[in-house]
Design an enzyme around this catalytic site. Structure first.
Site, PDB file in Angstrom:
ATOM      1  N   GLU A 161       0.795  -1.221   0.000  1.00 25.77           N
ATOM      2  CA  GLU A 161       0.000   0.000   0.000  1.00 25.77           C
ATOM      3  C   GLU A 161       0.834   1.282   0.000  1.00 25.77           C
ATOM      4  OE1 GLU A 161      -3.845  -1.984   2.317  1.00 25.77           O
ATOM      5  OE2 GLU A 161      -2.796  -0.294   3.246  1.00 25.77           O
ATOM      6  N   GLU A 345      -5.270  -8.751   0.669  1.00 25.11           N
ATOM      7  CA  GLU A 345      -5.958  -8.455   1.922  1.00 25.11           C
ATOM      8  C   GLU A 345      -7.441  -8.292   1.639  1.00 25.11           C
ATOM      9  OE1 GLU A 345      -4.531  -5.176   4.301  1.00 25.11           O
ATOM     10  OE2 GLU A 345      -2.433  -5.689   3.954  1.00 25.11           O
TER      11      GLU A 345
END
Length: 437
Positions: A161, A345
């Site tokens: 991220e 995720e």
């Protein structure tokens, strides 16, 4: 999603679970510093102990084996394995060798993330991701770890991220190191992506049989009203959330309309940078949690529209499984060179408690079933998804929220460090046992 080649797993990250922040030569990270700064983390909590995984890793690997997962996604703590002069720390490296060897002994594949936000504080003292040199030091770190763990790793992700590391860390200050300057966010992003591109050649040279890629947090945008202005706002949201990361990686350029949002924040980009950033990847990891519904607030700006009637998690994120299917199909349409995808995720936070030895997390069980189904629908429509990782293995330190937000399928009592598999974990294990039937 029941094919033999499809990988099911769970994930964690180093600062969120390891603890042992002062042991075996580990140096401070930006998160140690951020947590020690009053007002930055809820209730002043820190990752100093977290889940004590550094000492309990063998029992935690036994938990993974009991679940029956194919793979475990975890990150390496850069401050644990390298000092400020670039020298390796053998004691820290040995921890990850024991961890990967323990996974192999249990027949579980290692999906390793090199950077999950715990930048060494000594790097931040030199400018952190605002300093172009950090991209080169990251490549050195990638070179070291891929040499040390060569043959033990199925998949290397350079960054987790980068949007969060850049925007939350440098653009709005919600995360470490806590800077709040819009232009710093765009410059930090450029250096993060440059570091990714610089690291790939070393990873490929040192561990040629492993996969190489990057993990991005993505979410679709939807117009609040069926009007042109809101459709444009949704497009602008997706530029800010998705294309800011994906266009450099997959098109070799920043999206022009990004700077409609942040005028005058264009990063310094040197000749050759974008070619380095856009080096081919073997996979793209996608972290998906929710969508955004937005409405225009005028030229080049938007606001989130919140419907109080929809289902939400304790993060106050809307539960919207269809968004995952929509996102995956849009990526396939918009990026002809899209590499294979892993859902790296997906999960939710809830207010979980142990009652009579049981944690019956009904909402999470429903959430996961519906998101599995959305992924399956996207795959049926031609999206190349190779695996699915639940976030997370166990409750842990949830960044600026401290310990109050529980994402795990295994409950952690932070007073005793007792692990209790939740009903979602038991359901996942049953699903994994039955998939071969």
């Amino acid at each position: 999603m029941r094919g033999r080649g499809f990988i099911f797993g769970v994930g964690t990250s180093s600062y969120q679970i390891e603890g042992a922040v002062n042991e075996d030569g580990r140096l401070p990270s930006v998160w140690d510093t951020f947590c020690a700064t009053p007002g930055k983390v809820a209730r002043g909590e820190t990752g100093a102990m977290a889940c004590d995984h550094y000492h309990r890793w063998e029992a935690d690997l036994d938990l993974l084996a009991a679940l029956g997962v194919d793979a475990y996604r975890f990150s390496i703590a850069w401050p644990r394995v390298m000092d400020e002069k670039g020298r390796p720390n053998a004691r820290g490296i040995d921890f990850y060798k024991r961890l990967t060897d323990g996974l192999a002994e249990r027949g579980i594949r290692a999906f390793v993330t090199l950077y999950h936000w715990d930048l060494p504080q000594w790097m931040e003292d030199r400018g952190g991701w605002l300093n172009r040199e950090t991209a080169w030091r990251f490549a050195d770190y990638a070179d070291l770890m891929s040499r040390e763990l060569a043959g033990r790793v199925t998949s290397w992700a350079t960054h987790n991220e980068p949007w969060c590391a850049a925007y939350l860390g440098y653009g709005n200050g919600h995360h470490a190191p806590g800077h709040n300057v819009a232009r710093w966010g765009t410059q930090a992003m450029h250096h993060l992506l440059l570091g990714h591109g610089l690291a790939l050649p070393a990873l490929r040279a040192n561990d040629p049989h492993a996969q190489m890629g990057l993990v991005a947090n993505l979410g679709p945008g939807y117009p609040g009203r069926d009007v042109h202005e809101d459709v444009d706002a949704a497009r602008l949201y997706e530029t800010y959330q998705n294309r800011w990361v994906l266009d450099p990686l997959l098109k070799g350029e920043y999206p022009a309309d990004l700077f409609r949002l942040w005028k005058g924040t264009e990063p310094v980009v040197l000749p050759g940078d974008m070619e380095t950033v856009a080096a081919p990847m073997d996979f793209l990891g996608i972290n998906y949690y929710s969508r955004a519904v937005v409405s225009s607030t005028g030229a080049d700006s938007f606001e989130w529209v919140r419907d109080p009637a929809v289902e939400r998690t304790t993060m106050d994120w809307e539960v919207y499984p269809q968004g995952l299917q929509d996102l995956l199909e849009a990526l396939r349409r918009d990026y002809p060179n899209l590499p294979p995808i892993y859902i790296t995720e997906n999960g939710m936070s809830s207010d979980d408690h142990v009652q009579d030895g049981v944690v019956d997390d009904l909402q999470r069980q429903s959430y996961l079933k519906r998101h599995f189904a959305a992924c399956t629908r996207a795959m049926a429509r031609g999206v190349d998804v190779r695996g699915y990782f639940i976030w997370s293995l166990m409750d842990n330190f949830e960044w600026a929220w401290g310990y109050e937000r529980r994402f795990g399928i295994v409950h952690v009592d932070y007073e005793t460090q007792r692990r209790t598999p939740k009903r979602s974990a038991l359901a996942y294990a049953a699903f994994l046992r039955d998939r071969s039937l």
